[in-house]
Design an enzyme around this catalytic site. Structure first.
Site, PDB file in Angstrom:
ATOM      1  N   SER A 139       0.843  -1.194   0.000  1.00  0.00           N
ATOM      2  CA  SER A 139       0.000   0.000   0.000  1.00  0.00           C
ATOM      3  C   SER A 139       0.873   1.237   0.000  1.00  0.00           C
ATOM      4  CB  SER A 139      -0.889   0.006   1.243  1.00  0.00           C
ATOM      5  OG  SER A 139      -1.470   1.284   1.402  1.00  0.00           O
ATOM      6  N   TYR A 152      -1.425  -0.576  10.036  1.00  0.00           N
ATOM      7  CA  TYR A 152      -1.559  -0.988   8.638  1.00  0.00           C
ATOM      8  C   TYR A 152      -0.300  -0.620   7.855  1.00  0.00           C
ATOM      9  CZ  TYR A 152      -3.681  -1.343   3.973  1.00  0.00           C
ATOM     10  OH  TYR A 152      -3.972  -1.676   2.673  1.00  0.00           O
TER      11      TYR A 152
END
Lengths: 246, 76
Positions: A139, A152
């Protein structure tokens, strides 16, 4: 001239294949001629994905990737692979003051540990063919500092580091390892987070090419799986519709 | 579950605002310090203190501290 982007004759494993990006990647790989094996927890949704695939010979296994014995079962069942797309992942926005060991463990278990262990087990059993391509879905968060994304972002940052070491260790077998770092992609995972969807929608103005779709990222996944990228390894490709240009 | 304790817990996430004036009727969205981060922190506080996971929609629908208190209470 051969179609370099064809996946004809390749066997591709997709994790997190019952929904979101994983489902779309599986469909796109099958459409390019690959035989696809799907992994995820939800059997009902996996069946729906399986039925949506073009071509024949595809299969699925239900598996909670965070359970070591289930991973071992999968590795015992699966046959030789030419590509792996690791999409299984969770997201949870937590301000740093509220982070706990339990939350760190859960995030890293799903987004990092289980993916590495799956690759390790497949390698140990020599189930990854020479010339295969391993694609991690990382990501853009791993390279930014967006508030609330500590868990995350760091789990994806760990993947980026793993990609480089894996690529180096596996190069002698001509197994390539890369990651794709997408910006905001409209998926079920996004609408399932604890953040108001409006927050993501408002971000759209910051994306010169708009927010991404799973298909947009899928194009890059196909490239990474195909022989068109045979000289590419150890890289983390940012794919964000121009977001980081700002 | 008491509203007074809930207000104290809610206030504990603020660093700049004078939280002594917080009442059940306080419209937290009007506070200068209120941000999407404080929304996340509030949800995390509710999870930690009351073991309730508020949804993004429930958070969005609450206007006053009492709204949040009632929503949280409805899960208990």
């Amino acid at each position: 001239m051969d179609n370099l982007l064809s996946l004809q004759g390749k066997h591709i494993l997709v994790t997190g294949a019952s929904s979101g990006m994983g489902k779309v990647f599986a469909q796109m790989a099958a459409a390019q001629g690959a035989r696809v094996s799907l992994l995820a927890r939800n059997e009902e949704r996996l069946k729906v994905t399986l039925e949506s695939l073009e071509g024949e010979g595809h299969d699925f296994c239900t598996c909670d990737l965070t359970e070591d014995d289930q991973l071992t079962d999968i590795v015992n069942k699966i046959d030789q692979l030419d590509g792996i797309v690791l999409c299984a992942g969770i997201n949870d926005f937590v301000p740093v003051k509220f982070i706990k060991q339990e939350k760190i463990s859960k995030m890293f278990q799903t987004n990092y540990f289980s993916q590495l262990i799956l690759v390790q087990k497949l390698l140990k059993k020599k189930l990854i063919n020479k010339g295969a391509s391993i694609v991690f879905i990382s990501s853009i968060s791993s390279m930014l500092g967006v508030q609330g994304t500590l868990l995350y972002a760091s789990s994806k940052g760990a993947i980026n580091s793993a990609v480089r070491v894996l690529a180096s260790e596996l190069a002698n077998q001509r197994i390539r390892v890369n990651a794709i770092c997408p910006g905001i992609v409209k998926t079920e995972m996004l609408s399932g987070t604890n953040v108001d969807e409006d927050v993501f929608t408002k971000q759209e103005a910051l994306y010169p090419l708009g927010l991404g779709t799973p298909k947009d990222v899928g194009g890059a996944v196909l490239f990474h799986l195909s022989d068109a990228s045979r000289w590419l390894t150890g890289q983390c490709m940012i794919m964000d519709g121009g977001f980081t240009l700002n | 579950m008491e509203i007074k304790d809930f207000i104290d817990n809610f206030a504990s996430n603020f660093d700049e605002t004078d939280t002594d004036s917080f009442t059940p009727e306080t419209k937290f969205r009007d506070l200068d310090e209120w941000t999407s981060m404080l929304a996340l922190a509030t949800m995390a506080m509710v999870s930690e203190e009351y073991d309730v996971e508020l949804t993004a929609e429930e958070m969005r629908n609450a206007q006053t501290i009492e709204d949040l208190f009632n929503t949280t209470k409805s899960h208990l």
